[in-house]
Motif scaffolding. Structure first.
Motif, mmCIF file in Angstrom:
data_model
loop_
_atom_site.group_PDB
_atom_site.id
_atom_site.type_symbol
_atom_site.label_atom_id
_atom_site.label_comp_id
_atom_site.label_asym_id
_atom_site.label_seq_id
_atom_site.Cartn_x
_atom_site.Cartn_y
_atom_site.Cartn_z
ATOM 1 N N SER A 62 5.020 6.663 7.043
ATOM 2 C CA SER A 62 4.863 5.710 8.029
ATOM 3 C C SER A 62 5.938 4.596 8.140
ATOM 4 C CB SER A 62 3.201 5.189 8.126
ATOM 5 O OG SER A 62 3.250 4.229 9.164
ATOM 6 N N HIS A 63 6.004 4.038 9.446
ATOM 7 C CA HIS A 63 6.824 2.869 9.434
ATOM 8 C C HIS A 63 6.127 1.803 9.935
ATOM 9 C CE1 HIS A 63 6.369 4.873 13.166
ATOM 10 N NE2 HIS A 63 6.427 3.684 13.913
ATOM 11 N N HIS A 64 4.709 1.830 9.795
ATOM 12 C CA HIS A 64 3.879 0.635 10.233
ATOM 13 C C HIS A 64 4.067 -0.643 9.227
ATOM 14 C CE1 HIS A 64 1.836 2.599 13.389
ATOM 15 N NE2 HIS A 64 1.232 3.520 12.602
ATOM 16 N N VAL A 65 4.669 -1.655 9.924
ATOM 17 C CA VAL A 65 4.699 -2.842 9.043
ATOM 18 C C VAL A 65 3.372 -3.251 8.745
ATOM 19 C CG1 VAL A 65 5.659 -5.315 8.904
ATOM 20 C CG2 VAL A 65 6.881 -3.334 10.178
ATOM 21 N N ALA A 66 2.544 -3.372 9.432
ATOM 22 C CA ALA A 66 0.998 -3.864 9.218
ATOM 23 C C ALA A 66 0.306 -2.970 7.881
ATOM 24 C CB ALA A 66 0.127 -3.706 10.487
ATOM 25 N N ALA A 67 0.948 -1.863 7.798
ATOM 26 C CA ALA A 67 0.296 -1.009 6.721
ATOM 27 C C ALA A 67 0.976 -1.504 5.238
ATOM 28 C CB ALA A 67 0.582 0.470 6.870
ATOM 29 N N ARG A 68 1.563 -2.406 5.156
ATOM 30 C CA ARG A 68 2.172 -3.040 4.149
ATOM 31 C C ARG A 68 1.681 -4.180 3.638
ATOM 32 N NH1 ARG A 68 8.165 -2.718 6.586
ATOM 33 N NH2 ARG A 68 8.246 -0.317 7.037
ATOM 34 N N GLY A 69 1.677 -4.561 2.479
ATOM 35 C CA GLY A 69 1.350 -5.857 1.618
ATOM 36 C C GLY A 69 0.061 -6.311 1.416
ATOM 37 N N PHE A 70 -0.569 -5.120 0.647
ATOM 38 C CA PHE A 70 -1.823 -5.450 0.250
ATOM 39 C C PHE A 70 -1.950 -6.017 -1.181
ATOM 40 C CE2 PHE A 70 -2.272 -2.346 3.498
ATOM 41 C CZ PHE A 70 -3.335 -2.816 4.361
ATOM 42 N N ASP A 71 -2.626 -6.917 -1.651
ATOM 43 C CA ASP A 71 -2.555 -7.675 -3.028
ATOM 44 C C ASP A 71 -3.360 -6.663 -3.956
ATOM 45 O OD1 ASP A 71 -5.016 -7.972 -2.065
ATOM 46 O OD2 ASP A 71 -4.970 -10.327 -2.696
ATOM 47 N N CYS A 72 -3.943 -5.842 -3.552
ATOM 48 C CA CYS A 72 -4.548 -4.979 -4.633
ATOM 49 C C CYS A 72 -4.954 -3.556 -4.100
ATOM 50 C CB CYS A 72 -6.038 -5.477 -5.249
ATOM 51 S SG CYS A 72 -7.221 -5.590 -4.140
ATOM 52 N N TYR A 73 -4.955 -2.541 -4.957
ATOM 53 C CA TYR A 73 -5.228 -0.997 -4.514
ATOM 54 C C TYR A 73 -6.604 -1.021 -3.601
ATOM 55 C CZ TYR A 73 -5.540 3.818 -4.522
ATOM 56 O OH TYR A 73 -5.873 5.190 -4.145
ATOM 57 N N ASP A 74 -7.479 -1.525 -4.294
ATOM 58 C CA ASP A 74 -8.796 -1.246 -3.722
ATOM 59 C C ASP A 74 -8.927 -1.890 -2.022
ATOM 60 O OD1 ASP A 74 -9.747 0.002 -5.844
ATOM 61 O OD2 ASP A 74 -10.897 -1.884 -6.663
ATOM 62 N N THR A 75 -8.201 -2.959 -1.976
ATOM 63 C CA THR A 75 -7.956 -3.561 -0.662
ATOM 64 C C THR A 75 -7.502 -2.681 0.325
ATOM 65 O OG1 THR A 75 -8.333 -5.846 -1.376
ATOM 66 C CG2 THR A 75 -7.426 -5.262 0.832
ATOM 67 N N ALA A 76 -6.306 -2.003 0.012
ATOM 68 C CA ALA A 76 -5.433 -1.189 0.668
ATOM 69 C C ALA A 76 -6.396 0.244 1.074
ATOM 70 C CB ALA A 76 -4.291 -0.666 -0.146
ATOM 71 N N ARG A 77 -6.968 0.723 -0.042
ATOM 72 C CA ARG A 77 -7.836 1.693 0.227
ATOM 73 C C ARG A 77 -8.923 1.658 1.238
ATOM 74 N NH1 ARG A 77 -9.258 6.709 1.004
ATOM 75 N NH2 ARG A 77 -11.027 7.667 -0.004
ATOM 76 N N LYS A 78 -9.674 0.380 1.307
ATOM 77 C CA LYS A 78 -10.788 0.054 2.249
ATOM 78 C C LYS A 78 -10.131 0.157 3.644
ATOM 79 C CE LYS A 78 -13.690 -2.464 -0.832
ATOM 80 N NZ LYS A 78 -14.254 -3.768 -1.388
ATOM 81 N N VAL A 79 -9.094 -0.431 3.899
ATOM 82 C CA VAL A 79 -8.398 -0.623 4.902
ATOM 83 C C VAL A 79 -7.869 0.988 5.469
ATOM 84 C CG1 VAL A 79 -6.103 -1.414 6.184
ATOM 85 C CG2 VAL A 79 -7.604 -2.842 4.846
ATOM 86 N N GLU A 80 -7.247 1.669 4.742
ATOM 87 C CA GLU A 80 -7.060 2.796 4.894
ATOM 88 C C GLU A 80 -7.950 3.633 5.480
ATOM 89 O OE1 GLU A 80 -5.512 6.690 2.360
ATOM 90 O OE2 GLU A 80 -6.898 5.455 1.574
ATOM 91 N N VAL A 81 -9.179 3.781 4.542
ATOM 92 C CA VAL A 81 -10.293 4.360 5.299
ATOM 93 C C VAL A 81 -10.813 4.027 6.662
ATOM 94 C CG1 VAL A 81 -12.499 5.191 4.832
ATOM 95 C CG2 VAL A 81 -11.136 5.410 3.166
#
Length: 121
Positions: A62-81
């Motif tokens: 993906s090219h979504h800029v908003a999908a970038r820049g999470f300080d931890c994996y768990d936060t990225a996973r919560k946002v992903e779901v």
């Protein structure tokens, strides 16, 4: 919206159930499961942050800029779901440019707004 308490399940015309996998609510009672990654959460060595890369048919990212820049994996996973479930609710593919607004909304609701600029040292 309380994303951690919501699960969106689509039932296709052929009877296939589709949803984001959650250990706390297994869907095995619906029949034999086939589980595939809907995205990859990848550590960006340049920014030293985690990025969400939704799977695309052509095998790219993906090219979504908003999908970038999470300080931890768990936060990225919560946002992903939460993001993918919001997309499922309105019938959008996460790779569709129109899903960026949903992603931004989810990040704000979960208290992790997008980083406006990522500088590399």
């Amino acid at each position: 919206m309380t994303h951690e308490k919501m699960m969106v399940i689509d039932i296709t015309l052929d009877g296939t159930a589709q949803a984001m996998h959650r250990d706390e609510f297994p869907l095995g009672f619906l029949g034999r499961q086939k589980i595939e990654r809907a995205s990859e959460i990848i550590f960006n060595e340049d920014t030293q942050l985690w990025d969400i890369h939704p799977a695309v048919d052509c095998g790219g990212f993906s090219h979504h800029v908003a999908a970038r820049g999470f300080d931890c994996y768990d936060t990225a996973r919560k946002v992903e779901v939460a993001w993918f479930e919001e997309c499922r609710l309105v019938g959008l593919d996460p790779n569709d440019d129109r899903s960026t607004g949903l992603l931004t909304k989810v990040r704000e609701e979960l208290g992790c707004p997008a980083i406006a600029r990522i500088s590399v040292k």
